[in-house]
Design an enzyme around this catalytic site. Sequence first.
Site, PDB file in Angstrom:
ATOM      1  N   TYR A  38       0.837  -1.203   0.000  1.00 38.15           N
ATOM      2  CA  TYR A  38       0.000   0.000   0.000  1.00 38.15           C
ATOM      3  C   TYR A  38       0.874   1.257   0.000  1.00 38.15           C
ATOM      4  CZ  TYR A  38      -3.658  -3.255   1.674  1.00 38.15           C
ATOM      5  OH  TYR A  38      -4.526  -4.315   1.841  1.00 38.15           O
ATOM      6  N   HIS A 102      -0.162 -12.006   2.812  1.00 39.71           N
ATOM      7  CA  HIS A 102      -1.077 -11.292   1.924  1.00 39.71           C
ATOM      8  C   HIS A 102      -1.650 -12.200   0.833  1.00 39.71           C
ATOM      9  CE1 HIS A 102      -1.833  -6.915   0.288  1.00 39.71           C
ATOM     10  NE2 HIS A 102      -2.933  -7.631   0.368  1.00 39.71           N
TER      11      HIS A 102
END
Lengths: 269, 281
Positions: A38, A102
């Site tokens: 991110y 993730h």
Amino acid sequence: MPSLIVGTFQHKKYDSLKSIVSASIQSGYTGFDTAPSYGNEQDLGKAIKECTSEQSISRDKLFIIDKIDGWQMYQSNGKIAKYAEDSLKKLRIDYFDLLLIHWPFPDFFIQTWENFIELFKMAKAKSIGICNVNETHLRLLAEKTGFDPHVVQVERHPLRTENNLIQYNTTHNIVTQAYSPVCRMMEPLAGSDLLKNLEHKYQKNKGQIIMRWHIDTGSVPVFMTHKIDRLKEYAQIFDFKLDDYDINAISSLNQDYKIFLESIACPGF
Amino acid sequence: MNIKRIILLSVVTVFLAGVLSTVFSVQTGIASSFVFFLSGLGILHFNQLIISSTTSSIQFNDNRRNFDYLLFGSTYIWKYFPRDKINTGKNNKIKSFAFFKRSLYASYLILQRTFSYLKKGGTVIVTIDFGELNTTASDKMQFTDLLMLHPVTLGMVNAKFTKWHKMFPFIFYPFSSILYCYHLTKKNRIKSASTECNFMVPPPAAGSNNSNTHIKYIAGLIESIAGFNSERGLKTTIVCIVTDCWSELAIKKLAKTLNLQDSKLPIISIKEINELESLIR
């Protein structure tokens, strides 16, 4: 674990992230989710530090979630401790409340999970989990390591109810977190007559109805917003409960629609 | 010959002339610079053509989901399969990842990245064009294959593919770019298979020892693809394109090789593209 988590995906600018974090804490939110991909761990760490100081909240009241990305698993062949330490430094914290894999890259996720277990034992992460998996991955983890995740985070919303996974997780005492919890309010949700009727019935908007559906069906929504009003709206979902008939009606919207195709982000998923 | 082909060939010729004139004569340096400038413009034009026509093939921004079929293959399928005709209205029938000179190896890697487009229990159709046996059985990857791969996959296959490679394919992959541009401008002609076969004529590629090696390699890859799909609850269908009698022989060899390991794999031969359409409809 908090009942609602504030996601920070697509928050690239410090000022807007700080205002969201500040408004979140003021509205009673304590959970924040980020990931190296991110690009905002450093900004989130700074924002949390400043806001907790300004609002006199201690670190142990917060629930901070971070992740280990696919490229990190690949580059280190699963030995991700160094990346975890880097993330702790960026977030300015001594431990993660939750650390997640993730994406379950086939060649690396078992080794990565083994290293996660080590981080958990060392108290670098109070809980560990994995994102974007199905029951096959979870059975494989259990078989190879004997250690179930504490949390599984997946894309979940009324267009993709993941009932089998929810059932598996409930049986194995695994908490399900749901990202993209309102599926970006795309059609057919935005124009749904069912949701319009429920808005009138409960005097809540569609987003609130769906967020409540998550709570009532056993998942913890992880939502991202740039709008402070949205934060305040979602904080107002604990003064009502959906009845079983309405829960089932919302669940019947399921069409196994995914925004994020697993194999695009994780080849060989 | 159409105008775009003429321009392409002219650009390449002028560029080479510019290089030679600069090397052999300093006095014509100014003229050479002008030649370079013009040919540079031409190269940029074709570079842009490649980018604009190939990035549309990377449909990761496609919002459609739960297709019945995913299609893989090389030039023949890429050129002749009318996928837009089949996906009408809200019908997500088939998504094609067939592309110009795409090898089976590249198709397998791309399958690993794209199979989530399929519905649960969907079917992967793998087309084998024996008229392009060398391409099918190659482990080389084109620019357009590399564009489809995840950065982790690129690392695992040791492919050097930076943002500069993506921005300037005509410079980094000049030969395949020229060939691609040539095929792009070629008119579509429906290909029909010849049924006459003269077995006295020495076998072409499809009948040679080299082809036996290719067939074994292809069989191995097909088994990997079938195994990959089966683990994920997906079906596999192999479609072999018959272009001549020798490819019929090669298909029989392939079927025989595959049957040793997995007799349940459907292998279908087609001579015309509408046979594939009927299979899907």
